[in-house]
Design an enzyme around this catalytic site. Structure first.
Site, PDB file in Angstrom:
ATOM      1  N   TYR A  74      33.815  93.855  36.390  1.00  0.00           N
ATOM      2  CA  TYR A  74      32.724  93.224  37.132  1.00  0.00           C
ATOM      3  C   TYR A  74      33.264  92.715  38.466  1.00  0.00           C
ATOM      4  O   TYR A  74      34.394  92.205  38.530  1.00  0.00           O
ATOM      5  CB  TYR A  74      32.148  92.059  36.319  1.00  0.00           C
ATOM      6  CG  TYR A  74      30.784  91.596  36.755  1.00  0.00           C
ATOM      7  CD1 TYR A  74      29.680  92.433  36.624  1.00  0.00           C
ATOM      8  CD2 TYR A  74      30.588  90.329  37.287  1.00  0.00           C
ATOM      9  CE1 TYR A  74      28.417  92.015  37.007  1.00  0.00           C
ATOM     10  CE2 TYR A  74      29.322  89.903  37.676  1.00  0.00           C
ATOM     11  CZ  TYR A  74      28.248  90.747  37.539  1.00  0.00           C
ATOM     12  OH  TYR A  74      26.991  90.325  37.926  1.00  0.00           O
TER      13      TYR A  74
ATOM     14  N   ASN B  68      11.475  96.893  28.519  1.00  0.00           N
ATOM     15  CA  ASN B  68      11.516  95.898  27.452  1.00  0.00           C
ATOM     16  C   ASN B  68      12.753  95.011  27.530  1.00  0.00           C
ATOM     17  O   ASN B  68      12.996  94.185  26.659  1.00  0.00           O
ATOM     18  CB  ASN B  68      11.475  96.576  26.081  1.00  0.00           C
ATOM     19  CG  ASN B  68      12.696  97.432  25.820  1.00  0.00           C
ATOM     20  OD1 ASN B  68      13.100  98.206  26.683  1.00  0.00           O
ATOM     21  ND2 ASN B  68      13.284  97.313  24.642  1.00  0.00           N
TER      22      ASN B  68
END
Length: 383
Positions: free
Chosen positions: A84, A195
């Site tokens: 990251y 979703n």
């Protein structure tokens, strides 16, 4: 006694003694913090350890906080793995034998006690969330500064889980809908991973702002139930990835509608399909790559429809827009308080004084992804 006090006053010590009284207001004295730590990047199950250390009473501009709830986001897993862009600070300040960091970027805390130079408006009992990444939220207690926190002025009508999860998923959706494409009432946007936490947030924020949405989800056995669930949140259309690949089907869905904005969390073929569906001068925003596959943009979409491709990262945006972020948090929490914004599904792991590493590692090892539609959360029990 009086001559002694007179001597203290002359030495200026009374003022200093009174000024420091606030810093020792902790109900717990030296708080005992339990945290997950890692000293090297790697797979979470190999590098994470459970560690305990003591936190002294606060002084000067230091604030002691107790964590109430700390979400587990895919970015947190990526950060532990070292892939990251935001890297945590490795320090000896945690009392570990080697430099270590606490993972976790999102969390809700309660103010426990404040040093003498902390703004008087910050008081014990208030709730706050982290103002930016890299604080290290997978722990029970910590010391912070005012700049690390966004105070929640009114917690009435807001649950700890709602407050703890406001700064990543809902905020990402809020920014992408507000700051790209200039959407107005009645305009359409389309998104994959509908979703997910961001997807559900985008549906609801879009509904509140008068936008209409086409929502793409993965094929699954319970697809009818999921479609109905997302429609109840405000989704105009809910379709599967298979349906989205069918150009004739999509031509019917988009007939008479110019899609101005596409939100991409998946990448790969799914993102390429979004680019094809976009209307003239549309904007494709990529904020995730859950498939870990690159995508291509059709030349015809660039040449003949003049679509624009962007990336969005909430951490970078937050650093540049502190005031706007605070207002955004207030907006979202006001919707929560008014019952206009529904929680995403959670998976809770209780964290108490005797919780073992194996228990805490279970949701981390699962690496609960945006695909699942469920957010993992550590919920701390106050000892």
């Amino acid at each position: 006694m009086l001559p002694f006090m007179h001597m203290l006053r002359r030495a200026g010590l009374v003022k200093r003694i009174l000024a420091t009284r606030r810093q020792y207001s902790s109900r717990f004295g030296y708080e005992h913090s339990r945290c997950l730590v890692f000293s090297n990047f790697g797979q979470p199950e190999k590098v994470l350890k459970l560690h305990s250390y003591s936190i002294p009473p606060p002084y000067d501009d230091i604030i002691n906080v107790r964590f109430i709830a700390s979400p587990i986001n895919p970015a947190d897993i990526n950060q532990i793995e070292g892939v990251y862009p935001e890297k945590p600070e490795f320090t000896l300040g945690l009392g570990t034998g080697e430099k270590s960091a606490v993972p976790g970027n999102e969390g809700l805390v309660e103010i426990v006690s404040c040093g003498s130079r902390v703004n008087p408006s910050i008081r014990p009992g208030q709730w706050a969330i982290m103002s930016g990444p890299n604080f290290g939220t997978w722990r029970t207690y910590a010391q912070a500064k005012e700049s690390n926190l966004i105070i929640i002025p009114d917690r009435e009508g807001i649950s700890p889980l709602q407050a703890a999860t406001v700064s990543v998923n809902p905020s990402t959706a809020y920014c992408m809908l507000k700051y790209f494409a200039g959407l107005g009432s009645g305009d359409y946007f389309i998104q994959n991973a509908a979703n997910s936490g961001v997807g559900r947030s985008a549906i609801q924020i879009g509904r509140l702002w008068g936008f209409k949405s086409i929502n793409i989800v993965r094929d699954r056995p319970d697809i009818d139930r999921l479609k109905e669930e997302l429609r109840l949140l405000g989704g105009t259309e809910v379709i599967t990835e298979t349906e989205a690949k069918d150009r004739r089907y999509m031509a019917k869905i988009t007939e008479g509608r110019s899609i101005k904005l596409a939100l991409n969390c998946v990448g790969g073929e799914s993102a390429t399909n979004l680019a094809r569906i976009l209307g003239h001068n549309g904007h494709l925003i990529t904020y995730g790559a859950m498939s870990k596959s690159p995508f291509s943009v059709p030349a015809s979409a660039l040449i003949f429809k003049n679509i624009h491709c962007h990336g969005f990262w909430i951490s970078a945006w937050s650093k540049r827009n502190e005031a706007a972020k605070s207002q955004m948090i207030r907006d979202i929490l006001s919707w929560v308080r008014d019952g206009e914004f529904t929680d995403i599904p959670y998976e809770i792991t209780k964290w108490s004084g005797d919780t073992e590493l194996e228990t805490l590692m279970e949701p981390v090892k699962r690496g609960i992804s945006e695909y699942s539609g469920r957010k993992g959360i550590f919920l701390m029990d106050e000892d």
